[in-house]
Design a protein around this motif. Structure first.
Motif, PDB file in Angstrom:
ATOM      1  N   ARG A 203       0.834  -1.204   0.000  1.00  0.00           N
ATOM      2  CA  ARG A 203       0.000   0.000   0.000  1.00  0.00           C
ATOM      3  C   ARG A 203       0.866   1.250   0.000  1.00  0.00           C
ATOM      4  O   ARG A 203       1.901   1.288   0.658  1.00  0.00           O
ATOM      5  CB  ARG A 203      -0.848   0.045   1.272  1.00  0.00           C
ATOM      6  N   THR A 204       0.417   2.260  -0.690  1.00  0.00           N
ATOM      7  CA  THR A 204       1.079   3.557  -0.656  1.00  0.00           C
ATOM      8  C   THR A 204       0.560   4.306   0.566  1.00  0.00           C
ATOM      9  O   THR A 204      -0.653   4.449   0.733  1.00  0.00           O
ATOM     10  CB  THR A 204       0.723   4.352  -1.935  1.00  0.00           C
ATOM     11  N   MET A 205       1.481   4.754   1.417  1.00  0.00           N
ATOM     12  CA  MET A 205       1.024   5.393   2.655  1.00  0.00           C
ATOM     13  C   MET A 205       1.946   6.542   3.052  1.00  0.00           C
ATOM     14  O   MET A 205       3.164   6.458   2.868  1.00  0.00           O
ATOM     15  CB  MET A 205       1.006   4.366   3.802  1.00  0.00           C
ATOM     16  N   ILE A 206       1.335   7.590   3.586  1.00  0.00           N
ATOM     17  CA  ILE A 206       2.094   8.635   4.273  1.00  0.00           C
ATOM     18  C   ILE A 206       1.620   8.606   5.724  1.00  0.00           C
ATOM     19  O   ILE A 206       0.420   8.669   5.996  1.00  0.00           O
ATOM     20  CB  ILE A 206       1.875  10.024   3.654  1.00  0.00           C
ATOM     21  N   ILE A 207       2.572   8.454   6.624  1.00  0.00           N
ATOM     22  CA  ILE A 207       2.226   8.248   8.029  1.00  0.00           C
ATOM     23  C   ILE A 207       2.900   9.299   8.900  1.00  0.00           C
ATOM     24  O   ILE A 207       4.129   9.369   8.953  1.00  0.00           O
ATOM     25  CB  ILE A 207       2.693   6.849   8.507  1.00  0.00           C
ATOM     26  N   VAL A 208       2.088  10.127   9.541  1.00  0.00           N
ATOM     27  CA  VAL A 208       2.609  11.019  10.579  1.00  0.00           C
ATOM     28  C   VAL A 208       2.596  10.224  11.870  1.00  0.00           C
ATOM     29  O   VAL A 208       1.552   9.680  12.253  1.00  0.00           O
ATOM     30  CB  VAL A 208       1.713  12.268  10.735  1.00  0.00           C
ATOM     31  N   THR A 209       3.731  10.131  12.518  1.00  0.00           N
ATOM     32  CA  THR A 209       3.753   9.336  13.743  1.00  0.00           C
ATOM     33  C   THR A 209       4.805   9.824  14.725  1.00  0.00           C
ATOM     34  O   THR A 209       5.821  10.396  14.341  1.00  0.00           O
ATOM     35  CB  THR A 209       3.979   7.835  13.438  1.00  0.00           C
ATOM     36  N   HIS A 210       4.513   9.575  16.012  1.00  0.00           N
ATOM     37  CA  HIS A 210       5.491   9.825  17.069  1.00  0.00           C
ATOM     38  C   HIS A 210       6.181   8.502  17.417  1.00  0.00           C
ATOM     39  O   HIS A 210       7.049   8.480  18.277  1.00  0.00           O
ATOM     40  CB  HIS A 210       4.769  10.363  18.310  1.00  0.00           C
ATOM     41  N   ASP A 211       5.748   7.428  16.793  1.00  0.00           N
ATOM     42  CA  ASP A 211       6.266   6.097  17.117  1.00  0.00           C
ATOM     43  C   ASP A 211       7.472   5.809  16.218  1.00  0.00           C
ATOM     44  O   ASP A 211       7.339   5.370  15.079  1.00  0.00           O
ATOM     45  CB  ASP A 211       5.153   5.065  16.898  1.00  0.00           C
ATOM     46  N   MET A 212       8.658   6.086  16.760  1.00  0.00           N
ATOM     47  CA  MET A 212       9.875   5.984  15.938  1.00  0.00           C
ATOM     48  C   MET A 212      10.173   4.533  15.564  1.00  0.00           C
ATOM     49  O   MET A 212      10.746   4.279  14.509  1.00  0.00           O
ATOM     50  CB  MET A 212      11.078   6.580  16.682  1.00  0.00           C
ATOM     51  N   LYS A 213       9.760   3.611  16.423  1.00  0.00           N
ATOM     52  CA  LYS A 213      10.014   2.207  16.092  1.00  0.00           C
ATOM     53  C   LYS A 213       9.168   1.803  14.878  1.00  0.00           C
ATOM     54  O   LYS A 213       9.670   1.181  13.941  1.00  0.00           O
ATOM     55  CB  LYS A 213       9.702   1.306  17.285  1.00  0.00           C
TER      56      LYS A 213
END
Ligand SMILES: Nc1ncnc2c1ncn2[C@@H]1O[C@H](COP(=O)(O)OP(=O)(O)O)[C@@H](O)[C@H]1O
Ligand SMILES: [Mg+2]
Length: 259
Positions: A203-213
């Motif tokens: 899947r093509t995804m852009i993910i904003v996250t605070h989860d560095m792992k």
């Protein structure tokens, strides 16, 4: 895949809220199958960038292209708006968003939540949509919750329902804005697992996250935003393993899950 245009391409994007310049010239590209993570401190412009990408927010300068098709604008600067409502709808329905707060309809069952937009926005056939909705709910591991209401589900289950709802639009790409931030740590992992599975199926995804792992594990490319500009970007092993900028090093040492 050099011959096919990227699913999402953002060039030199500028966005202000009144006098506050939030994005100061940002470029992001996601080809088909790419997972791009956006990291950075609170207030650096990550949510704004996602919202501009799927045209929930106006932007003042720069280009947004969906599969090579540039968004058409009219007006300039603070008066710039998308010119073609049909184009906006086509792009927005192809870039399904998953929000931190799930945003499920409280008065609808989980199945109805997942079916709603394909029926009303895309005008698809009810029987087909129901079959697809049940399959996506099973895929995210809550196939037994079709008739439950959101309040009867845990946060992790609600977020997985929100992911099924996004998938049921059959979008070209998924945009996640801090999908695990509202969850208790033990529920976070069930959502991370679903996102990892989606990454693995291309899947093509852009993910904003605070989860560095998670960012380290699922991304092809990681972008570190600082005050509306890209401070550093690269493949996850390099970005997390050998950060160049002082600011990125500081940011990573301040986050607990640095990979
Ligand atoms: N609707 C809005 N009106 C005015 N300022 C906003 C609005 N949304 C966000 N901002 C401001 O824009 C900046 C970037 O916000 P945001 O994109 O939410 O950052 P992030 O998601 O990285 O935490 C912040 O300074 C925030 O206060
Ligand atoms: Mg945000």
């Amino acid at each position: 895949m050099p011959d096919t245009p990227p699913v999402i391409e953002i060039r030199d994007l500028h966005k202000s809220y009144g006098d506050l310049e939030v994005l100061k010239g940002v470029d992001i590209t996601a080809h088909k199958g790419d997972v791009v993570s956006l990291i950075g401190s609170s207030g650096s412009g990550k949510s704004t960038l996602l919202r501009c990408a799927n045209l929930l927010e106006d932007s003042q300068k720069g280009d947004i292209l969906f599969k090579g098709e540039a968004v058409k604008w009219r007006g300039q600067g603070l008066n710039r708006r998308p010119a073609d409502p049909k184009q906006v709808l086509r792009i927005r329905t192809n870039l399904s968003m998953v929000f931190q707060q799930f945003n499920l309809w409280a008065h609808m069952t989980i199945l109805q939540n997942v079916m709603e937009a394909p029926l009303t926005v895309l005008g698809r056939n009810r029987g087909e949509v129901e079959t697809a909705a049940r399959a996506y709910l099973a895929k995210v591991g809550i196939g037994d919750k079709c008739d439950a209401y959101p309040a009867q589900l845990s946060g992790g289950q609600q977020q997985r329902a929100a992911i099924a709802r996004a998938l049921c639009m059959e979008p070209e790409a998924l945009l996640f804005d801090e999908p695990t931030s509202a969850l208790d740590p033990e529920l976070e992992q069930e959502v991370v697992k679903v996102i990892k599975a989606l990454a693995q199926e291309g899947r093509t995804m852009i993910i904003v996250t605070h989860d560095m792992k998670m960012a380290h594990d699922v991304s092809d490319h990681v972008v570190f935003l600082h005050q509306g500009l890209i401070e550093e970007q690269g493949p996850p092993d390099l970005l997390f393993g050998a950060p160049k900028s002082e600011r990125l090093r500081g940011f990573l040492s301040s986050t607990s899950h640095a990979a």
